[in-house]
Design a protein around this motif. Sequence first.
Motif, short mmCIF file in Angstrom:
data_model
loop_
_atom_site.label_atom_id
_atom_site.label_comp_id
_atom_site.label_asym_id
_atom_site.label_seq_id
_atom_site.Cartn_x
_atom_site.Cartn_y
_atom_site.Cartn_z
N PRO A 181 0.82 -1.22 0.00
CA PRO A 181 0.00 0.00 0.00
C PRO A 181 0.85 1.27 0.00
O PRO A 181 1.99 1.28 0.48
CB PRO A 181 -0.81 -0.12 1.30
CG PRO A 181 -0.83 -1.58 1.60
CD PRO A 181 0.50 -2.11 1.12
N VAL A 182 0.29 2.33 -0.53
CA VAL A 182 1.00 3.61 -0.59
C VAL A 182 0.76 4.40 0.69
O VAL A 182 -0.19 4.16 1.43
CB VAL A 182 0.55 4.44 -1.80
CG1 VAL A 182 0.93 3.74 -3.10
CG2 VAL A 182 -0.96 4.71 -1.76
N ASP A 183 1.67 5.35 0.93
CA ASP A 183 1.57 6.21 2.11
C ASP A 183 0.82 7.50 1.83
O ASP A 183 0.32 8.14 2.76
CB ASP A 183 2.98 6.56 2.62
CG ASP A 183 3.78 5.33 2.97
OD1 ASP A 183 3.34 4.58 3.86
OD2 ASP A 183 4.84 5.11 2.35
N ALA A 184 0.76 7.89 0.55
CA ALA A 184 0.09 9.15 0.20
C ALA A 184 -0.48 9.03 -1.22
O ALA A 184 0.08 8.33 -2.06
CB ALA A 184 1.06 10.32 0.29
N VAL A 185 -1.59 9.75 -1.45
CA VAL A 185 -2.25 9.78 -2.76
C VAL A 185 -2.35 11.24 -3.19
O VAL A 185 -2.84 12.08 -2.43
CB VAL A 185 -3.65 9.15 -2.68
CG1 VAL A 185 -4.32 9.18 -4.06
CG2 VAL A 185 -3.59 7.73 -2.15
N LEU A 186 -1.90 11.54 -4.40
CA LEU A 186 -1.98 12.90 -4.94
C LEU A 186 -3.19 13.01 -5.85
O LEU A 186 -3.32 12.25 -6.82
CB LEU A 186 -0.72 13.24 -5.72
CG LEU A 186 0.63 13.03 -5.00
CD1 LEU A 186 1.77 13.57 -5.87
CD2 LEU A 186 0.64 13.69 -3.63
N VAL A 187 -4.07 13.97 -5.57
CA VAL A 187 -5.30 14.15 -6.34
C VAL A 187 -5.29 15.56 -6.93
O VAL A 187 -5.31 16.54 -6.19
CB VAL A 187 -6.55 13.96 -5.47
CG1 VAL A 187 -7.81 14.09 -6.30
CG2 VAL A 187 -6.52 12.60 -4.77
N THR A 188 -5.27 15.66 -8.27
CA THR A 188 -5.06 16.95 -8.91
C THR A 188 -6.29 17.49 -9.64
O THR A 188 -6.20 18.53 -10.30
CB THR A 188 -3.88 16.86 -9.89
OG1 THR A 188 -4.07 15.73 -10.76
CG2 THR A 188 -2.57 16.69 -9.13
N SER A 189 -7.44 16.81 -9.53
CA SER A 189 -8.67 17.36 -10.11
C SER A 189 -9.87 16.74 -9.41
O SER A 189 -9.78 15.64 -8.85
CB SER A 189 -8.75 17.10 -11.61
OG SER A 189 -9.01 15.73 -11.88
N VAL A 190 -10.98 17.45 -9.47
CA VAL A 190 -12.22 16.93 -8.90
C VAL A 190 -12.65 15.67 -9.65
O VAL A 190 -13.10 14.69 -9.04
CB VAL A 190 -13.33 18.00 -8.94
CG1 VAL A 190 -14.69 17.40 -8.59
CG2 VAL A 190 -13.00 19.14 -7.99
#
Length: 244
Positions: A176-185
């Motif tokens: 599993p990842v430690d962080a998720v980057l979300v760049t749009s709705v």
Amino acid sequence: MKRVLKRVLVTRPAGQAQHMMTLLQQAGFAPVHQPALIIRALPLAPADKRHLFDLDLFHAVFFVSPNAARLGVAAMADLWPQWPVGVHFLAVGEATAGVLREAGLEAEAPAAGFNSEAVLSLPCLQSLSEKRVLILRGEGGRELFAETLADRGAAVSTVALYRRECADEVCWPEPPVDAVLVTSVESWHCLQQQAARHLKQAPVIVAGSARIGDEIRAAGYDNLLVAASPHDEDMLACLIHKTG
């Protein structure tokens, strides 16, 4: 004590993630790429081609994203072997402006903000009586920009160059990842539809703007950080702030 974050999920569409991946690697993170969205180019209707053919009649042309810039430049180049003079070519931010400048256009972008509201503060958009403005964007974009220009007296035209679609499948990485980057709705909605269980388990979700953060928070997620903008450097700065 701050949580140490290492594995980071980048959710930008295919072909748009490499710069972010490189920045993360240089900063000591282990990036993983899983697109949440597919950008699908749309055919131009006859009316859309007419707008591009009449490019020199517009006071300003606004490109709402790097995707709009790439597709818009390609469509315009088919009709204009030399770019028209006297047109303000406006970009939502420096990434979009960079695409335009590579094509030889003198792009104008806000010094800060990197959204429609910031573009609306540019001097060339303050007095628009009897002037035409063209917006190049994705299908179903926000109406704030067009409505504000119309209120200022402009005749506004829009051309939809692409459609955002959810990726056919979001394969959550293992481990599993430690962080998720979300760049749009839109990418957030796609992630929620296909990977809500994994998102709940992610230690940190980094939203690329307050608007994106509001959508994430409204969905019940409190493991949230909000970056100054969706630009790669701002997303990285926000992530580093949480690392220690």
